[in-house]
Design an enzyme around this catalytic site. Sequence first.
Site, PDB file in Angstrom:
ATOM      1  N   GLU A 434      63.187 -10.889 -27.996  1.00 30.00           N
ATOM      2  CA  GLU A 434      64.509 -10.275 -27.777  1.00 30.00           C
ATOM      3  C   GLU A 434      64.446  -8.756 -27.849  1.00 30.00           C
ATOM      4  O   GLU A 434      65.380  -8.111 -28.335  1.00 30.00           O
ATOM      5  CB  GLU A 434      65.550 -10.804 -28.776  1.00 30.00           C
ATOM      6  CG  GLU A 434      65.909 -12.248 -28.608  1.00 30.00           C
ATOM      7  CD  GLU A 434      66.308 -12.582 -27.193  1.00 30.00           C
ATOM      8  OE1 GLU A 434      66.790 -11.675 -26.493  1.00 30.00           O
ATOM      9  OE2 GLU A 434      66.111 -13.732 -26.793  1.00 30.00           O
TER      10      GLU A 434
HETATM   11  C1  LIG Z   1      57.498 -17.326 -29.093  1.00 28.68           C
HETATM   12  C2  LIG Z   1      58.014 -16.425 -28.017  1.00 28.68           C
HETATM   13  C3  LIG Z   1      59.182 -16.751 -27.339  1.00 28.68           C
HETATM   14  C4  LIG Z   1      59.644 -15.926 -26.302  1.00 28.68           C
HETATM   15  N1  LIG Z   1      60.748 -16.312 -25.581  1.00 28.68           N
HETATM   16  C5  LIG Z   1      61.058 -15.619 -24.439  1.00 28.68           C
HETATM   17  C6  LIG Z   1      62.050 -16.105 -23.543  1.00 28.68           C
HETATM   18  O1  LIG Z   1      62.695 -17.135 -23.783  1.00 28.68           O
HETATM   19  N2  LIG Z   1      62.265 -15.407 -22.394  1.00 28.68           N
HETATM   20  C7  LIG Z   1      61.585 -14.275 -22.094  1.00 28.68           C
HETATM   21  O2  LIG Z   1      61.824 -13.699 -21.029  1.00 28.68           O
HETATM   22  N3  LIG Z   1      60.647 -13.780 -22.936  1.00 28.68           N
HETATM   23  C8  LIG Z   1      60.365 -14.425 -24.089  1.00 28.68           C
HETATM   24  N4  LIG Z   1      59.387 -13.959 -24.938  1.00 28.68           N
HETATM   25  C9  LIG Z   1      58.722 -12.698 -24.622  1.00 28.68           C
HETATM   26  C10 LIG Z   1      59.133 -11.579 -25.577  1.00 28.68           C
HETATM   27  O3  LIG Z   1      60.463 -11.210 -25.353  1.00 28.68           O
HETATM   28  C11 LIG Z   1      58.134 -10.421 -25.389  1.00 28.68           C
HETATM   29  O4  LIG Z   1      56.930 -10.858 -26.000  1.00 28.68           O
HETATM   30  C12 LIG Z   1      58.615  -9.126 -25.999  1.00 28.68           C
HETATM   31  O5  LIG Z   1      59.703  -8.622 -25.249  1.00 28.68           O
HETATM   32  C13 LIG Z   1      57.530  -8.046 -26.041  1.00 28.68           C
HETATM   33  O6  LIG Z   1      56.871  -7.929 -24.811  1.00 28.68           O
HETATM   34  P1  LIG Z   1      55.263  -7.984 -24.801  1.00 28.68           P
HETATM   35  O7  LIG Z   1      54.841  -9.185 -25.544  1.00 28.68           O
HETATM   36  O8  LIG Z   1      54.803  -7.838 -23.411  1.00 28.68           O
HETATM   37  O9  LIG Z   1      54.804  -6.721 -25.640  1.00 28.68           O
HETATM   38  P2  LIG Z   1      54.614  -5.233 -25.068  1.00 28.68           P
HETATM   39  O10 LIG Z   1      55.805  -4.844 -24.279  1.00 28.68           O
HETATM   40  O11 LIG Z   1      53.284  -5.135 -24.433  1.00 28.68           O
HETATM   41  O12 LIG Z   1      54.608  -4.392 -26.430  1.00 28.68           O
HETATM   42  C14 LIG Z   1      53.443  -4.261 -27.270  1.00 28.68           C
HETATM   43  C15 LIG Z   1      53.765  -3.235 -28.371  1.00 28.68           C
HETATM   44  O13 LIG Z   1      54.052  -1.953 -27.771  1.00 28.68           O
HETATM   45  C16 LIG Z   1      55.331  -1.491 -28.169  1.00 28.68           C
HETATM   46  N5  LIG Z   1      55.980  -0.834 -27.040  1.00 28.68           N
HETATM   47  C17 LIG Z   1      56.064  -1.274 -25.759  1.00 28.68           C
HETATM   48  N6  LIG Z   1      56.744  -0.381 -25.003  1.00 28.68           N
HETATM   49  C18 LIG Z   1      57.106   0.625 -25.805  1.00 28.68           C
HETATM   50  C19 LIG Z   1      57.842   1.841 -25.632  1.00 28.68           C
HETATM   51  N7  LIG Z   1      58.386   2.175 -24.464  1.00 28.68           N
HETATM   52  N8  LIG Z   1      58.028   2.634 -26.711  1.00 28.68           N
HETATM   53  C20 LIG Z   1      57.531   2.295 -27.909  1.00 28.68           C
HETATM   54  N9  LIG Z   1      56.820   1.177 -28.141  1.00 28.68           N
HETATM   55  C21 LIG Z   1      56.620   0.353 -27.107  1.00 28.68           C
HETATM   56  C22 LIG Z   1      56.110  -2.746 -28.589  1.00 28.68           C
HETATM   57  O14 LIG Z   1      57.129  -2.448 -29.549  1.00 28.68           O
HETATM   58  C23 LIG Z   1      55.003  -3.615 -29.188  1.00 28.68           C
HETATM   59  O15 LIG Z   1      54.784  -3.281 -30.526  1.00 28.68           O
HETATM   60  C24 LIG Z   1      58.941 -14.743 -25.992  1.00 28.68           C
HETATM   61  C25 LIG Z   1      57.783 -14.409 -26.697  1.00 28.68           C
HETATM   62  C26 LIG Z   1      57.299 -15.243 -27.675  1.00 28.68           C
HETATM   63  C27 LIG Z   1      56.011 -14.892 -28.373  1.00 28.68           C
END
Ligand SMILES: Cc1cc2nc3c(=O)[nH]c(=O)nc-3n(C[C@H](O)[C@H](O)[C@H](O)COP(=O)(O)OP(=O)(O)OC[C@H]3O[C@@H](n4cnc5c(N)ncnc54)[C@H](O)[C@@H]3O)c2cc1C
Length: 587
Positions: A434
């Site tokens: 989220e």
């Molecule tokens: C169990 C689970 C359920 C989920 N359910 C859903 C779902 O129902 N629908 C859906 O669409 N998604 C879902 N997700 C996805 C989830 O919303 C994403 O994992 C989350 O938004 C983070 O994206 P990412 O994993 O690509 O991390 P990244 O975006 O790669 O981030 C990695 C790190 O970098 C930091 N970061 C990234 N960009 C920036 C920035 N601009 N400034 C500062 N810091 C930054 C982040 O805070 C994080 O610490 C789910 C994930 C999991 C694990």
Amino acid sequence: MDYAAPVDTIRFSLDTVGDLAEDIRAGRAGDLSEDMLSAILVEAARFAAGELAPQNRAGDKLGARFDAGRVRLPSGWPAIYKAWSEAGWNGVDLPAEWGGMGLPTRVAVATMEMWTSANMAFALGPVLTQGAADALVLHGSDDLKARYLPKLVSGEWTATMNLTEPQAGSDLGLLRTRAEPQADGTYRITGNKIFITYGEHDLTDNIIHLVLAKLPDAPPGTKGISLFLVPKVLPDGARNDLICTGVEHKLGIHASPTCSMAFGEKGGAVGWLVGQENRGLACMFTMMNKARLFTGLQGVAIAERAYQQALAFARTRKQGRAAGSSLSGPSLIVEHPDVRRNLMTMRALTSAARVIAHLAAKAIDDAHGSADREAARKADELAGLLTPIVKAYCSDIGCEVASIGIQIHGGMGYVEETGAAQHFRDARITPIYEGTNGIQAIDLVMRKILRPGGTVTEVAIADFRRWGQAAAQAGVADFGDLGPITVEAAEALKEATDWLRAHQADQDRLLGAASPYLRLFGQAAGVACLAKAALAATWRKKEGGTAMVLSDMIADARFYAENVAVGSAGLSRVVMRGHVQSRGAFR
Ligand SMILES: Cc1cc2nc3c(=O)[nH]c(=O)nc-3n(C[C@H](O)[C@H](O)[C@H](O)COP(=O)(O)OP(=O)(O)OC[C@H]3O[C@@H](n4cnc5c(N)ncnc54)[C@H](O)[C@@H]3O)c2cc1C
């Protein structure tokens, strides 16, 4: 380990910080009466403890199982889900026009806390279904509403939120899923999504996917994203061109299926546009705001469950002789001051998280329900301000409290046998999905605090200060330093807020200060709301009230002030002077 919903504590917080008692008396809560509210909370508590909680361990052990495109949840879950949805629990705050109960969001927040404490993996499905229903109510065409809302509101069908792709997590501008317009007004959706919660399961016959995708001529970045409704089963009964290609193995919430989804492998999944073309993110935000409130609430819920379990353990485990014990043998560990401190930390953090969530839910209700347009606009701004704080501060608390719960169990907390570890594993996702907590902090600072012309932050800080002053002037010995510390926290927040405004040009410093600023806001809000609740508890005691919740609320408020919020001035300093390493620091 059994779970008993803390009905009195939830009700007291709803009434005093969420102002629900006053709104019911003034007729601002629709048909809701005091008696109806009591009956709803008692019945929800019964279902949560009796039906959902006993399935929590089994769900963790068995998990969701993937087999050639199908996903099976633990046996028994389909029947429990059917009983839960047929009882009407999915539609607590959804519109009566579409079959919901039409009650304030505060009531849905109370019941959702109970479902989540009892069984977070189960509760996640309804979180998404309810968010999708909200999005359709606001942005769906009449035809889509008529076709899908009755079954989503009743819970006969569930819904998902499809944002994430392998290359597009926090940065949705990188989405690649495509939507091709068709002559009949539908769209053909092609692309791959990952991490989709409840993307496939065996609880219902149909699953309604809300999917973010780009039109062929879309502008680049987040301005070119549209939202589509893509059902698993089409209105004519045929299977749509979408499948689940796998289920993740993960740290916690094992029974919540986290699915990889493929859309359009046979030419294109049929979808319908929700809202306007290229305005999909705005529509999705309707869904995400509720999901964010409920994610913060997951922190409250897991913290409550972990606290109950740790307290029960501390009352049976004997080790060491407590100072001053008259017994010859070892004492119960609950008698050791360090264990009592840990238990009080768990309880006070949980209480703080709950009151902040109820304050935000009240703002959401006022934004939707207030007849006065200016009052509704201000409430909407307050809800926008509080949403990232609830999401991030309360989910962090969930992890912190679940971790202390393991500590209280000693080695038995680290092994799986007691179940304490499951709470920690389940809670750990909440700061990530989220919108990660780092992204929430950036949203708070860049879009809410620095919004030109906005005064909502100043109004909120003035309220916090006023509640602190009232506690300081109440002359209640049991408050200790609650009043002065609440005022100090409000001042520290004001100082840090002024500093952010004065340094708008220095984006790097601002972005580096965002997370400690959000924590500071959470602490200041938490202690102020607890001070408000403690004052209400004192008045009820003066009127002859003897319920345990009154003394507990005062104790929680004082403990949180003197042990947590007391650090606000230090956090304010971190915001203003905390050194962030330069880009070249990591080799
Ligand atoms: C169990 C689970 C359920 C989920 N359910 C859903 C779902 O129902 N629908 C859906 O669409 N998604 C879902 N997700 C996805 C989830 O919303 C994403 O994992 C989350 O938004 C983070 O994206 P990412 O994993 O690509 O991390 P990244 O975006 O790669 O981030 C990695 C790190 O970098 C930091 N970061 C990234 N960009 C920036 C920035 N601009 N400034 C500062 N810091 C930054 C982040 O805070 C994080 O610490 C789910 C994930 C999991 C694990």
